[in-house]
Design an enzyme around this catalytic site. Structure first.
Site, PDB file in Angstrom:
ATOM      1  N   SER A   1       1.199  -0.867   0.139  1.00 23.09           N
ATOM      2  CA  SER A   1       0.333  -0.251   0.362  1.00 23.09           C
ATOM      3  C   SER A   1       0.585   0.895   0.219  1.00 23.09           C
ATOM      4  O   SER A   1       0.438   2.331   0.146  1.00 23.09           O
ATOM      5  CB  SER A   1      -0.921  -0.204   1.297  1.00 23.09           C
TER       6      SER A   1
ATOM      7  N   TYR B   1      -4.653   1.064   3.477  1.00 25.26           N
ATOM      8  CA  TYR B   1      -5.475   0.099   3.088  1.00 25.26           C
ATOM      9  C   TYR B   1      -6.274  -0.790   3.814  1.00 25.26           C
ATOM     10  O   TYR B   1      -7.142  -0.801   3.747  1.00 25.26           O
ATOM     11  CB  TYR B   1      -4.804  -0.771   2.582  1.00 25.26           C
ATOM     12  N   GLY B   2      -5.901  -0.217   5.423  1.00 26.20           N
ATOM     13  CA  GLY B   2      -6.076  -1.553   7.002  1.00 26.20           C
ATOM     14  C   GLY B   2      -7.029  -1.003   6.643  1.00 26.20           C
ATOM     15  O   GLY B   2      -8.070  -1.505   7.109  1.00 26.20           O
TER      16      GLY B   2
ATOM     17  N   ASN C   1       0.400  -7.601   4.520  1.00 32.10           N
ATOM     18  CA  ASN C   1      -0.173  -8.518   5.527  1.00 32.10           C
ATOM     19  C   ASN C   1      -1.584  -8.044   4.768  1.00 32.10           C
ATOM     20  O   ASN C   1      -2.878  -8.949   4.798  1.00 32.10           O
ATOM     21  CB  ASN C   1      -0.204  -8.102   6.726  1.00 32.10           C
ATOM     22  N   THR C   2      -2.120  -6.523   4.763  1.00 28.80           N
ATOM     23  CA  THR C   2      -3.719  -6.662   4.226  1.00 28.80           C
ATOM     24  C   THR C   2      -4.132  -6.755   3.050  1.00 28.80           C
ATOM     25  O   THR C   2      -5.486  -7.374   2.857  1.00 28.80           O
ATOM     26  CB  THR C   2      -4.045  -5.229   4.621  1.00 28.80           C
TER      27      THR C   2
ATOM     28  N   THR D   1       4.028  -4.750   6.932  1.00 30.81           N
ATOM     29  CA  THR D   1       4.757  -4.774   6.484  1.00 30.81           C
ATOM     30  C   THR D   1       5.499  -3.121   6.968  1.00 30.81           C
ATOM     31  O   THR D   1       6.812  -3.098   6.956  1.00 30.81           O
ATOM     32  CB  THR D   1       5.254  -5.197   4.991  1.00 30.81           C
ATOM     33  N   HIS D   2       4.910  -2.551   7.432  1.00 36.75           N
ATOM     34  CA  HIS D   2       5.641  -0.956   7.769  1.00 36.75           C
ATOM     35  C   HIS D   2       6.111  -1.077   9.182  1.00 36.75           C
ATOM     36  O   HIS D   2       7.952  -0.510   9.337  1.00 36.75           O
ATOM     37  CB  HIS D   2       4.498   0.278   8.022  1.00 36.75           C
TER      38      HIS D   2
HETATM   39  N1  DGL Z   1       2.092  -2.892   5.201  1.00 36.31           N
HETATM   40  C1  DGL Z   1       0.589  -2.453   4.899  1.00 36.31           C
HETATM   41  C2  DGL Z   1       0.220  -4.463   5.946  1.00 36.31           C
HETATM   42  O1  DGL Z   1       1.300  -4.865   5.589  1.00 36.31           O
HETATM   43  C3  DGL Z   1       0.009  -1.392   5.690  1.00 36.31           C
HETATM   44  C4  DGL Z   1      -1.530  -1.176   5.688  1.00 36.31           C
HETATM   45  C5  DGL Z   1      -1.823  -0.155   5.317  1.00 36.31           C
HETATM   46  O2  DGL Z   1      -1.850   0.458   4.396  1.00 36.31           O
HETATM   47  O3  DGL Z   1      -3.232  -0.260   6.575  1.00 36.31           O
HETATM   48  O4  DGL Z   1      -0.396  -4.218   6.019  1.00 36.31           O
END
Ligand code: DGL
Length: 272
Positions: free
Chosen positions: A13, A44-45, A76-77, A187-188
């Site tokens: 994202s 995206y969450g 992950n999302t 992943t952030h």
């Molecule tokens: N890096 C995304 C994850 O691993 C963050 C999702 C988001 O943008 O909220 O879920």
């Protein structure tokens, strides 16, 4: 036809997937990588599964149009909301997705108490429920969405007061429950491991799944005989502002690299 010199497509994202990219670069320095950060839609969450599926489908089409030989869903999302949809939509494409590292956490915990940090869409997804059912037997999981943390990391605030406040609010109650392991289900979050470790102390293990994901990508490329011996280039594509991504690349990875900006034509199509 050899796909060896084709790039590995990676998307997230935003900048989170760079935590997977840096592990892939260390493991496969001769591979070309094209990284797509959807800054035009991050985070995206909080979004619906349908929106995340549409965005993921549009990005996959874009990465395939760039001749990607495998697609890494370094989010992950998006993995929770869209990986099954992507595999059904692109049956001939290899995908590697993220899975919250509950299994290694359950194997390693001594107290039987494990904290999990991820986004709402990850926690709501069938993938997380399945991982918990399969691997968390006898382990008590404490979940927190760390609301606002993705945005802080997208702005490069890895040590600021707001970042610290979000993490302390998430972690202090878990420490009171005697957790000895924290799973990074976004992943952030590996980009704030130093701050997390400072808050939880050195005795608490912090698990980042990125190295395991990089190893899986390498395994699949080798199994397909598609290793690249002449590559090593990385392209950074964003649906947001190229100059702000270039700044964050320097902050997060210490690299000075150009970024290319693209536009969405709709929720499922990126302008060529
Ligand atoms: N890096 C995304 C994850 O691993 C963050 C999702 C988001 O943008 O909220 O879920």
């Amino acid at each position: 036809m050899s796909f060896s010199n084709h790039p590995i497509g990676v998307f997230d994202s935003g900048v989170g997937g760079l935590s997977v990219l840096r592990e892939m670069r260390a493991l496969m320095p001769r591979e070309d990588i094209i990284y797509f950060g959807d800054q035009g839609h991050v985070p995206y969450g909080p979004r619906s599964m349908k929106q995340i599926q549409d965005f993921s489908e549009g990005i996959t089409n874009y990465l395939l149009a760039q001749n990607s030989k495998i697609i890494v869903v370094a989010c992950n999302t998006a993995s929770a909301a869209a990986l099954k949809h992507l595999r059904e939509t692109f049956p001939n494409v290899q995908f590697v997705g993220m899975e919250p590292a509950v299994k290694p956490a359950a194997e390693k915990t001594q107290t039987g108490k494990v904290g999990v940090l991820a986004t709402p869409a990850t926690f709501q997804g069938a993938l997380y429920a399945s991982v918990v059912e399969r691997f968390a037997n006898g382990v008590e999981l404490f979940q927190n969405t760390c609301s606002g943390l993705v945005q802080q990391i997208e702005m490069g605030n890895l040590h600021g007061d707001e970042t610290r406040r979000i993490l302390e609010n998430a972690l202090h109650p878990m420490l009171e429950k005697n957790i000895d392991t924290v799973v990074l289900g976004c992943t952030h979050y590996p980009f704030v491991i130093p701050l997390i470790q400072k808050i939880v102390g050195e005795k608490v293990r912090v698990i980042d799944p990125a190295p395991a994901v990089a190893r899986q990508v390498k395994r699949l490329i080798e199994a397909g005989g598609a290793e690249n011996q002449n590559g090593g280039r990385v392209r950074f594509i964003t649906s947001g502002e190229a100059d702000s991504v270039q700044r964050i690349l320097s902050t997060l990875l210490g690299i000075d690299s150009e970024a290319e900006s693209v536009m969405w034509k709709s929720d499922r199509e990126i302008a060529a």
